[in-house]
Design a protein around this motif. Structure first.
Motif: not given
Length: 245
Positions: A80-85, A89-94, A184-185, A190-191
């Motif tokens: 879960v913490e990996w997904f949070r990070k 990063g996705l939020e920063t790029r977006a 992608g997120a 789901e993974e």
């Protein structure tokens, strides 16, 4: 007449009921009173409620089960913490902000093990739109270029500037690009959910817990909570980047 009176007086004495002193009446015990008193005692007697406490309020006391629970919790929390990070990063790029953290997922294969990019090179920002990767050792150029391509980070296309420097222009994200980031997120989410469910099932299988046991309930609560965390992170990302489902 005197004899008659004497006979009557003796007869009265024989038939008189002996009076009980008042101070002794408190000691008298009647069967009905005994029965009522015993009923009251039984009614007020406290019974153990250990077996009546809901499982959700009981801790896991079995040592083996507790150890398995801690392992499952650690594995789920790490994912879960990996997904949070990743979502950060996705939020920063977006948002269009260009930071060195955008390349944090990059791993460079060197000496038969994976290295973080910051172990092989420095990453800087120029003009607010270009990432500059400067290698410590120019011999690793091809390995770093390959790692950048393999990372499949949206918008990251490396251009070799010189023997030690790689330039990566970061385009401003479009609506379609933000939508793709969110898609992608969702796939990653789901993974993580699948991983949590598998971990949950594996723990239950190893423990062989009884039906309706405290252990089964606590493991289910753990999995439900962790999946809820994943859903909350994804919802927060969707709100931040303004992407529709």
């Amino acid at each position: 007449m005197s004899l008659l009176r004497l006979a009557l007086r003796n007869h009265a004495l024989r038939t008189t009921v002996t009076a009980i002193p008042l101070y002794q009446t408190s000691r008298l015990v009647f069967p009905d009173a005994i029965q009522q008193r015993n009923y009251a005692k039984g009614k007020n007697k406290m019974k153990s409620t250990d077996r009546l406490i809901p499982g959700s309020q009981q801790p896991i006391t079995d040592k083996a089960a507790l150890e398995e629970y801690n392992k499952a919790s650690s594995s789920m929390s790490t994912s879960v913490e990996w997904f949070r990070k990743e979502c950060q990063g996705l939020e920063t790029r977006a948002s269009g902000r260009v930071t060195p953290a955008m390349l944090s997922p990059v791993r460079v294969k060197l000496d038969d093990r994976d290295h973080r990019l910051e172990e092989i090179a420095t990453v800087g920002v120029r003009d607010g739109t270009i990432l500059l990767v400067t290698l410590f050792d120019e011999k690793n150029m091809k390995l770093v270029e390959k790692a950048l391509y393999d990372s499949k980070i949206p918008g990251v296309v490396p251009h070799r500037q010189d023997e030690r420097t790689i330039k990566i222009p970061i385009p401003k994200p479009t609506v379609d690009a933000r939508k793709e980031l969110f898609n992608g997120a969702k796939r990653k989410a789901e993974e993580i959910r699948v991983h949590i469910r598998k971990q949950h099932q594996a723990s239950i299988k190893r423990g062989k817990y009884e039906k309706h046991s405290i252990e089964l309930e606590e493991f289910q609560k753990l999995a439900t909570h962790q999946i809820g965390e994943v859903d909350a992170i994804l919802a927060s990302l969707q709100k931040a980047i303004g992407s529709s489902k």
